[in-house]
Design a protein around this motif. Structure first.
Motif, PDB file in Angstrom:
ATOM      1  N   TYR B 183       0.817  -1.218   0.000  1.00 13.81           N
ATOM      2  CA  TYR B 183       0.000   0.000   0.000  1.00 13.81           C
ATOM      3  C   TYR B 183       0.846   1.260   0.000  1.00 13.81           C
ATOM      4  O   TYR B 183       0.540   2.222  -0.696  1.00 13.81           O
ATOM      5  CB  TYR B 183      -0.907   0.017   1.232  1.00 13.81           C
ATOM      6  CG  TYR B 183      -1.702  -1.241   1.413  1.00 13.81           C
ATOM      7  CD1 TYR B 183      -2.747  -1.532   0.542  1.00 13.81           C
ATOM      8  CD2 TYR B 183      -1.416  -2.151   2.419  1.00 13.81           C
ATOM      9  CE1 TYR B 183      -3.482  -2.693   0.684  1.00 13.81           C
ATOM     10  CE2 TYR B 183      -2.142  -3.311   2.567  1.00 13.81           C
ATOM     11  CZ  TYR B 183      -3.178  -3.584   1.695  1.00 13.81           C
ATOM     12  OH  TYR B 183      -3.886  -4.729   1.833  1.00 13.81           O
ATOM     13  N   TRP B 192      -2.416   5.911   2.109  1.00 15.23           N
ATOM     14  CA  TRP B 192      -1.510   4.796   2.428  1.00 15.23           C
ATOM     15  C   TRP B 192      -0.046   5.182   2.264  1.00 15.23           C
ATOM     16  O   TRP B 192       0.827   4.530   2.814  1.00 15.23           O
ATOM     17  CB  TRP B 192      -1.785   3.601   1.499  1.00 15.23           C
ATOM     18  CG  TRP B 192      -3.139   3.010   1.606  1.00 15.23           C
ATOM     19  CD1 TRP B 192      -3.944   3.008   2.717  1.00 15.23           C
ATOM     20  CD2 TRP B 192      -3.858   2.315   0.580  1.00 15.23           C
ATOM     21  NE1 TRP B 192      -5.118   2.359   2.436  1.00 15.23           N
ATOM     22  CE2 TRP B 192      -5.091   1.919   1.135  1.00 15.23           C
ATOM     23  CE3 TRP B 192      -3.579   1.987  -0.738  1.00 15.23           C
ATOM     24  CZ2 TRP B 192      -6.043   1.218   0.402  1.00 15.23           C
ATOM     25  CZ3 TRP B 192      -4.525   1.280  -1.458  1.00 15.23           C
ATOM     26  CH2 TRP B 192      -5.748   0.901  -0.887  1.00 15.23           C
ATOM     27  N   ILE B 333      -8.348  -0.015   4.631  1.00 17.19           N
ATOM     28  CA  ILE B 333      -8.390  -0.293   3.192  1.00 17.19           C
ATOM     29  C   ILE B 333      -9.444   0.572   2.518  1.00 17.19           C
ATOM     30  O   ILE B 333      -9.182   1.217   1.496  1.00 17.19           O
ATOM     31  CB  ILE B 333      -8.659  -1.791   2.940  1.00 17.19           C
ATOM     32  CG1 ILE B 333      -7.554  -2.633   3.565  1.00 17.19           C
ATOM     33  CG2 ILE B 333      -8.772  -2.084   1.458  1.00 17.19           C
ATOM     34  CD1 ILE B 333      -6.167  -2.261   3.125  1.00 17.19           C
ATOM     35  N   GLY B 336      -8.724   4.258   1.856  1.00 20.23           N
ATOM     36  CA  GLY B 336      -7.771   4.551   0.793  1.00 20.23           C
ATOM     37  C   GLY B 336      -8.460   4.898  -0.514  1.00 20.23           C
ATOM     38  O   GLY B 336      -7.884   5.567  -1.371  1.00 20.23           O
TER      39      GLY B 336
END
Lengths: 254, 385, 126
Positions: B183, B192, B333, B336
């Motif tokens: 990432y 990230w 996640i 992002g």
């Protein structure tokens, strides 16, 4: 003296190790990517978009329609499953680092035409774990739909949102099937390929050919006399998020 | 040794049956996903990774955390963790297996997944992640098998296993570092792209993993004759405390840098998480729950009285685990991709098939842990009370 | 080896089931053979028929990689002929009868090449 010799031997060993490592890495990585036939041609394809000419006829979507038909791009009702190769994006979203609040609205109120930038330093290629996407010798960032495993790492890495994923089988969602170009299967990533199939026949990309205003100009950056180079010499051009170092090869004339 | 898993009490079989049922449900959901495509999930063109990849990321941390019992025992000769190392290694094996399954179910073309090995690509971090996860799985399988076999035969483990165990220590750090690099090397995702991502991953891993291990020990003490003992649990609790403090510190540093510098593309992701962005606040209640759980956990952990009391310690461990699961297994996640590179905020909610598949994989992992623990405890003659 | 009887019986049943197609064919006398129907303008395919029959899948894989990955679209056959490497453009222009040509064998062998998930098959009358 003894100390010097030891240092020399260490350095020599390290150098040899690096050379060997580089060789094997190159064999691992480069076997297929460097084999592209573009080296002999020395062509570097690029696109120049002239937003002042584009959309002079309101609501014109000639380039988008031509592309969608040429490549069997499906159209989904569910916006989450959308597949896009070339489309219109509000100026502020296409150029988030351009604060153009006092610029002539004739320029910035128009949406920008966006598609894959065919970066010279493409982050999608860097992250792809199977070399299903790679940069050809002529600069086209290609996709191998036979090899893509659908991990979508390239989509996370692309700073332009140029890539689409087939969340479901696209076939039933293609209105007017073009038998001369394959569709995609579910579970692979796709994007604009600068019409590699037309380039091989010496034709410009379908969007360029379809534009009634000649607002898209395609050509060879390595040829100083090409029209793209002439335009870029005489007019200032923007590139999307150039600060990221991806070296996008799609230029927007100001 | 495997035959030890084939005999057990009624409760043991009932528990495996429940897990098996969840796995079957997950399997059915996966068949549906396999037939239709990843469109059965809530993912979209803008939010391309979700629950699966987030679980993968979280579980890599759980897997790496085994090093927190292995390192003191083997490098510092810290005998207190002697009984725990095998549990840590088994936890690592199960967690890595779940990681691989989560990656697998996230593939658009699962039948082509071996292309990663057929066309090895060293410039892709995903290639290295595969190498490090596979290696870690092999290391822990070999280590746990060899040491447990030696224990069963009442002999000292062979000498050659020691360097392998030592190797597994930096390897554990590597799996989570490489996972963070997946990432943090993406210029397209400022949320990230931060150098602190790998340290942050390790800190959260070294609190969530040992917290889970404490909970396992407490459960095992109740349902089996295995007693980890008070001292190892208290030592683990100190590890959890420090790691959690460091993790919260790192998160606050991220928040400060993003919000004080006020660079929109850095700050917007945190705004999405904690106050909502463009009318989308799906994760806001989750993130504040996570923050509250983290604070509560720290209060219980830092205070010696509550840390020494195993009931409040258990509560603290649950808070750590759930809090970090939300932070890493949901927020990290999804945020992002919110907003997307084109500034859009698209609602992502996991769908039923997606949740069932995830639960199925968790059930599989739990079943693996159950079988492994059963084998280890049978070897030691400490099964049921 | 207390369970020898059980194990052997189990193995026998397993093998019998596994080899069902073989002994069924043996009982019936001969196996049904697929007959791909060739309707073609040219006298010969890009390579000799026997060669194509045996190795067309490797040839197609090479074509695929050469066109997509190496940016070359012309194939030089063993006899010096050149053809454009294209499944739907070249192969199917001679063999437009996918059902009788491709599927005849593929169905018989229960192989399911994924070509037609993307490439568009010629329109057939039937």
């Amino acid at each position: 003296m003894g100390e010097d010799r030891r240092r020399f031997l260490k350095l020599a060993g390290l150098t040899a190790l690096c050379a060997a490592g580089k060789g094997s890495l190159a064999r691992l990585a480069g076997a297929e990517t460097t084999a592209a036939g573009g080296a002999a041609k020395q062509v570097r394809w690029a696109m120049v978009v002239d937003p002042r000419k584009c959309l002079e006829k309101e609501g014109c979507t000639a380039c988008i329609d031509a592309c969608n038909h040429a490549h069997n791009v499906p159209s989904f009702d569910n916006p989450k499953h959308e597949v896009k190769w070339i489309w219109k994006e509000p100026f502020a979203d296409a150029f988030p680092d351009q604060d153009a609040r006092y610029v002539d609205p004739a320029l910035t109120a128009k949406p920008a035409l966006v598609f894959c930038n065919h970066c010279d330093n493409p982050p999608c290629v860097r992250v792809c774990p199977t070399q299903a996407t790679w940069k050809r010798g002529d600069g086209v960032v290609m996709m191998d739909w036979h090899r893509c495993i659908g991990c979508r790492y390239c989509m996370a890495a692309c700073p332009y949102g140029s890539r689409s994923f087939n969340w479901e089988d696209p076939r039933p969602h293609i209105k007017d099937l073009n038998p001369d170009f394959p569709t995609r299967t579910k579970g692979v990533v796709e994007k604009c390929t600068f019409c590699d199939e037309r380039l091989d026949k010496g034709q410009p990309p379908a969007c360029v050919a379809a534009c009634p205003e000649k607002a898209m100009i395609f050509g060879d950056l390595n040829d100083p006399d090409s029209e793209v180079r002439r335009l870029l010499r005489s007019r200032f051009a923007l590139r999307r998020r150039a600060s990221l170092g991806t070296q996008p090869e799609v230029f927007y004339l100001v | 040794m495997l035959e030890k898993a084939l005999v057990g009490s009624r409760g043991y079989w009932r528990w495996l049956l429940v897990l098996g049922a969840v796995m079957v449900l997950g399997g059915i959901a996966y068949l549906r996903q396999f037939a239709f495509g990843l469109g059965v999930t809530g993912l979209s063109r803008d939010v391309t990774w979700g629950l699966y990849i987030a679980q993968f990321t979280f579980l890599v941390g759980v897997a790496a955390s085994a090093v927190m019992v292995v390192l003191p025992y083997y490098l510092h000769d810290f005998k207190t963790f002697g009984k725990l190392t095998i549990l840590g290694e088994f936890l690592a094996i199960s967690a890595v297996t779940m990681c691989m399954l989560f990656i697998f179910v996230d593939m658009g073309q699962p039948t082509r997944v071996l292309n990663v090995m057929l066309y090895p690509t060293p410039h892709s971090l995903m290639f290295w992640d595969m190498v490090s996860l596979m290696g870690y799985l092999v290391l822990n399988t070999v280590i746990s098998h060899v040491t447990l076999a030696a224990e069963r035969n009442a002999v000292a483990p062979p000498r050659w296993i020691k360097p392998i165990i030592i190797l597994s220590i930096p390897w554990a750090v590597s799996i989570h570092t490489v996972t963070a690099f997946l990432y943090s090397g993406l210029a397209a995702r400022p949320f990230w792209m931060t150098a602190i991502l790998a340290p942050r991953f390790l800190a959260s891993a070294f609190s969530a993993g040992p917290a889970l291990l404490i909970l396992f020990c407490l459960v095992l003490r109740r349902i089996t004759r295995f007693d980890a003992g008070r001292e190892p649990i208290q030592r683990l609790a100190i590890i959890v405390t420090y790691a959690m403090l460091i993790n919260v510190f790192f998160v606050l540093m991220e928040l400060f840098t993003a919000l004080y510098s006020n660079i929109p593309e850095d700050a917007e992701h945190f705004k999405f998480l904690y106050v909502g962005l463009a009318g989308n606040s799906t994760l806001v209640p989750w993130m504040w729950t996570s923050a509250a759980l983290s604070v509560a956990a720290l209060v219980l952990l830092v205070n010696p009285k509550t840390r020494h009391n195993e009931t409040t310690l258990a509560a603290a461990c649950v808070a750590v685990f759930v809090g970090l699961w939300i932070e890493k297994g949901l927020g990290l996640i999804i945020a992002g991709f919110e907003p997307s590179v084109l500034g859009k905020v698209t609602v992502y909610t996991p769908t039923l098939p997606e949740v069932l598949i995830s639960l199925g994989i968790y059930a599989f992992g739990l079943a693996l842990i159950t079988l492994f623990f059963k084998i280890a405890l049978s070897v030691r003659g400490q099964v049921a009370a | 080896m207390r369970d020898r009887g059980l194990i052997l019986t189990g193995l026998t049943i397993f093998l019998a089931l596994l080899l069902a197609p073989v002994w069924q064919a043996a009982l019936r006398g001969s196996a049904r053979k697929p007959e791909p129907k060739i309707v073609t303008k040219a006298k010969q395919c890009v390579e000799p028929t026997a060669e194509m029959r045996r190795n067309h899948m490797q040839l197609l894989n090479t074509w695929r990689d050469t066109v997509v990955r190496r940016d070359q679209r012309t194939y030089l056959a063993a006899d010096g002929k050149t053809v454009t490497m294209s499944l739907s453009g070249t192969c199917m222009s001679c063999h437009p009868n996918k059902k009788e040509f491709c599927d005849a064998c593929h169905n018989y062998l229960a192989v399911n090449p994924y070509c037609w998930e993307c490439h568009i098959e010629p329109k057939e009358k039937s």
